[in-house]
Design an enzyme around this catalytic site. Structure first.
Site, PDB file in Angstrom:
ATOM      1  N   ASN A 112      60.011   3.612  12.314  1.00  0.00           N
ATOM      2  CA  ASN A 112      59.023   4.178  13.231  1.00  0.00           C
ATOM      3  C   ASN A 112      59.285   3.780  14.679  1.00  0.00           C
ATOM      4  OD1 ASN A 112      58.109   1.512  12.201  1.00  0.00           O
ATOM      5  ND2 ASN A 112      56.417   1.810  13.632  1.00  0.00           N
ATOM      6  N   HIS A 113      60.082   2.728  14.900  1.00  0.00           N
ATOM      7  CA  HIS A 113      60.396   2.314  16.268  1.00  0.00           C
ATOM      8  C   HIS A 113      61.636   3.004  16.831  1.00  0.00           C
ATOM      9  CE1 HIS A 113      57.555  -0.816  17.610  1.00  0.00           C
ATOM     10  NE2 HIS A 113      57.267  -0.844  16.321  1.00  0.00           N
TER      11      HIS A 113
ATOM     12  N   ARG B  75      47.150   1.078  10.154  1.00  0.00           N
ATOM     13  CA  ARG B  75      47.897   1.301  11.390  1.00  0.00           C
ATOM     14  C   ARG B  75      47.377   2.486  12.192  1.00  0.00           C
ATOM     15  NH1 ARG B  75      53.006  -1.396  10.925  1.00  0.00           N
ATOM     16  NH2 ARG B  75      53.423  -2.085   8.788  1.00  0.00           N
TER      17      ARG B  75
ATOM     18  N   HIS C 243      61.891   3.352   5.287  1.00  0.00           N
ATOM     19  CA  HIS C 243      61.333   2.315   6.150  1.00  0.00           C
ATOM     20  C   HIS C 243      59.875   2.025   5.832  1.00  0.00           C
ATOM     21  CE1 HIS C 243      60.865  -0.254   9.610  1.00  0.00           C
ATOM     22  NE2 HIS C 243      59.756   0.401   9.916  1.00  0.00           N
TER      23      HIS C 243
ATOM     24  N   ASP D 277      63.212  -2.787  19.871  1.00  0.00           N
ATOM     25  CA  ASP D 277      61.855  -3.062  20.352  1.00  0.00           C
ATOM     26  C   ASP D 277      61.433  -4.492  20.028  1.00  0.00           C
ATOM     27  OD1 ASP D 277      61.268  -0.709  21.648  1.00  0.00           O
ATOM     28  OD2 ASP D 277      60.346   0.245  19.906  1.00  0.00           O
ATOM     29  N   ARG D 278      60.561  -4.985  20.882  1.00  0.00           N
ATOM     30  CA  ARG D 278      59.973  -6.327  20.813  1.00  0.00           C
ATOM     31  C   ARG D 278      60.991  -7.422  21.129  1.00  0.00           C
ATOM     32  NH1 ARG D 278      56.400  -4.121  16.736  1.00  0.00           N
ATOM     33  NH2 ARG D 278      54.326  -3.982  17.670  1.00  0.00           N
TER      34      ARG D 278
ATOM     35  N   HIS E  95      64.479  -5.674  14.875  1.00  0.00           N
ATOM     36  CA  HIS E  95      63.627  -5.720  16.075  1.00  0.00           C
ATOM     37  C   HIS E  95      64.251  -6.504  17.223  1.00  0.00           C
ATOM     38  CE1 HIS E  95      60.094  -3.385  15.343  1.00  0.00           C
ATOM     39  NE2 HIS E  95      59.841  -3.978  14.190  1.00  0.00           N
TER      40      HIS E  95
ATOM     41  N   ASP F 124      63.717  -4.826   8.939  1.00  0.00           N
ATOM     42  CA  ASP F 124      63.569  -4.785  10.394  1.00  0.00           C
ATOM     43  C   ASP F 124      64.370  -5.907  11.066  1.00  0.00           C
ATOM     44  OD1 ASP F 124      61.370  -3.599   8.973  1.00  0.00           O
ATOM     45  OD2 ASP F 124      60.265  -3.463  10.847  1.00  0.00           O
TER      46      ASP F 124
ATOM     47  N   ASP G 214      63.904   0.165  12.362  1.00  0.00           N
ATOM     48  CA  ASP G 214      63.359  -0.774  13.353  1.00  0.00           C
ATOM     49  C   ASP G 214      64.421  -1.769  13.806  1.00  0.00           C
ATOM     50  OD1 ASP G 214      61.011   0.609  13.128  1.00  0.00           O
ATOM     51  OD2 ASP G 214      59.756  -1.136  12.721  1.00  0.00           O
TER      52      ASP G 214
ATOM     53  N   HIS H 133      59.165  -2.591   7.302  1.00  0.00           N
ATOM     54  CA  HIS H 133      57.992  -2.187   8.088  1.00  0.00           C
ATOM     55  C   HIS H 133      56.903  -3.243   8.237  1.00  0.00           C
ATOM     56  CE1 HIS H 133      55.634   0.842  10.069  1.00  0.00           C
ATOM     57  NE2 HIS H 133      54.835   1.138   9.061  1.00  0.00           N
TER      58      HIS H 133
END
Length: 502
Positions: A310-311, A407, A359, A281-282, A251, A249, A278, A434
């Site tokens: 997943n993002h 989750r 992922h 995001d964030r 991110h 990730d 990923d 992840h």
């Protein structure tokens, strides 16, 4: 959501954690007194962001003398660890113990929103708002969630029209503006990405400049064409002595992405990379990350690989900042294009027929074959169950067997599940991402399941190292490189996120 837990010795009239007068229950009940003391210690650890220890103490308090307050506080600690399934379960338990406990509905709404279940979250926030008409925080969050539900309904209606188009057709529908004379940034050469363009782009982004929208749209159009031609499972051949790098990730942490290239070299035909989902995001430099990664994919399509995380999905991007960032820096139209392009990202990669990289993780059913993965129709938003969902969302755990995911999506799988999957498909081990890891990586399941996470000091608060994996074609033994965070401009993580999640 609110950043504090409720004092375990007090009751609250509103979802805000303001203590009021103590009751005398703990004075009459020694078990309650012990539980309250454990809960209070858990609160202190929570304030220090030591959520693992906080959860352990709340759990001990629950085992000593169950109380809805401990469940609600543990729900919030799980929420902070992104264990949204556990957070939801604890909030449900608090409500079952005391149906009138308003804060539990507040906690449940937070978990539901994190899982993209906005209509259910809205029902809980409406109840909180009605019970607490003078609580501004509750009223604001109800209003914001209602706007989000309406916004998503509208955008889904509009997206039906977009889904009938390709990104290329959407680009043709746009009126491309002329490139201003004072634009001195990187330019595509004959509409193509070159090494010079990529080197200029990295320097341009370092200075917090924006790539001209004409070139950004062109990259998206070309990426859709390229990804459409790829299978859901991409097979990679690494020559005997060649190094191959797997990153986890990112991110939106662009300056840490640059640091990887500084440590390990820029991508090239002799220095291939796989980024394992990923990307966005964030972190608040997600646009810079994704155009860097997409640019290298176009430059080296056979030596630079990208997997879906997943993002890379509509709901996650709406919540955690990518959509807001794209709209802020470009337009809603471009955000819609990203949604379409992400649908074509491959779901997993097979290195030299021996190492499978995805992922998330493995599956709720036995005897899943590589051919099953090859046959996944991935051109969609991730479903809430099935092979595609589990590739993007699942996590390993140390005990044998399978259990529901912390989750709330996917599963958790044990070492026996990993061993059986590898044996069935004649593989050596799996690599996945992840999950934040303190050292940037973790080796589980007797060395057969490796997690790599490449965003150090995740969200400027987790204090973890980042890591990447290198291996060679004739020696698939993974080697780990770790690194600390790099300085970045003072734009906080989640700066573009949906207000209820930031």
């Amino acid at each position: 959501m609110s950043s504090a837990v409720e004092d375990t010795n007090h009751k609250s009239k509103s979802p805000a954690p303001a203590p009021v007068a103590s009751d005398n229950t703990s004075e009459q009940n020694p078990l309650q007194a012990k539980a309250d003391e454990l809960g209070a210690r858990g609160n202190e650890y929570f304030k220090e962001q030591n959520y693992e220890q906080a959860i352990a103490l709340y759990t001990e308090a629950i085992e000593t003398c169950p109380n809805e307050r401990f469940y609600a506080n543990r729900s919030f600690a799980h929420f902070r660890k992104e264990s949204y399934g556990y957070a939801l379960t604890d909030a449900d338990m608090a409500i079952s113990m005391k149906n009138s406990y308003t804060k539990a509905y507040y906690r449940r709404a937070a978990a539901l929103m994190a899982l993209g279940r906005f209509k259910k979250a809205l029902a809980d926030l409406e109840l909180v708002a009605k019970r607490c008409p003078s609580a501004k925080d509750a009223q604001d969050k109800y209003t914001e969630c209602k706007k989000m539900v309406n916004k998503i309904a509208f955008e889904k209606a509009i997206s039906v029209q977009h889904l009938e188009k390709s990104v290329e057709k959407m680009c043709c529908d746009l009126e491309f503006s002329t490139i201003e004379d004072d634009y001195s940034g990187p330019k595509l050469e004959n509409s193509k990405v070159t090494l010079e363009f990529m080197e200029n782009l990295l320097e341009w982004y370092k200075k917090q400049n924006k790539l001209h929208k004409n070139f950004a749209y062109r990259i998206l159009c070309d990426m859709e064409i390229l990804l459409k031609a790829q299978p859901s499972l991409v097979e990679i051949t690494v020559p005997d002595e060649q190094k191959f790098t797997v990153c986890g990730d990112i991110h939106g942490q662009f300056y840490d992405l640059l640091h990887i290239f500084e440590i390990n070299g820029l991508p090239s035909p002799t220095n291939p990379y796989l980024f394992n989902g990923d990307f966005v995001d964030r972190g608040s430099f997600s646009v810079e990350c994704i155009f860097t990664l997409f640019g290298f994919k176009l430059l080296y399509p056979n030596h630079f690989f990208l997997a879906r995380g997943n993002h890379e999905s509509f709901n996650m991007n709406q919540l955690y900042g990518f959509t807001g960032e794209v709209v802020s820096k470009y337009s809603q139209n471009m955000a819609d294009m990203f949604t379409l392009v992400y649908n074509w990202l491959p779901l997993c990669h097979l290195i030299n027929n021996k190492v499978l990289v995805m992922h998330g993780g493995l599956f709720s059913n036995d005897n899943v074959s590589l051919d099953d993965l090859r046959s996944i129709d991935r051109n969609c938003q991730p479903p809430e169950e099935g092979l595609m969902c589990e590739l993007l969302w699942s996590d390993p755990h140390p005990q044998p067997g399978r259990v529901p995911s912390k989750r709330g999506v996917g599963i958790e799988f044990g070492p026996d599940v990993t061993e059986a999957f590898l044996k069935y498909n004649n593989l050596d081990y799996i690599i996945r991402s992840h999950e934040v890891k303190a050292e940037g990586y973790e080796v589980d399941h007797n060395g057969k399941c490796i997690t790599v996470f490449s965003a150090p000091n995740y969200c400027d608060q987790m204090k973890n190292l980042g890591a990447f994996i290198t291996l060679k074609g004739n020696d698939l033994t993974p080697k780990f490189t770790t690194y600390s965070e790099s300085p970045h401009p003072s734009i906080r993580p989640m700066a573009y996120a949906y207000s209820l999640m930031s």
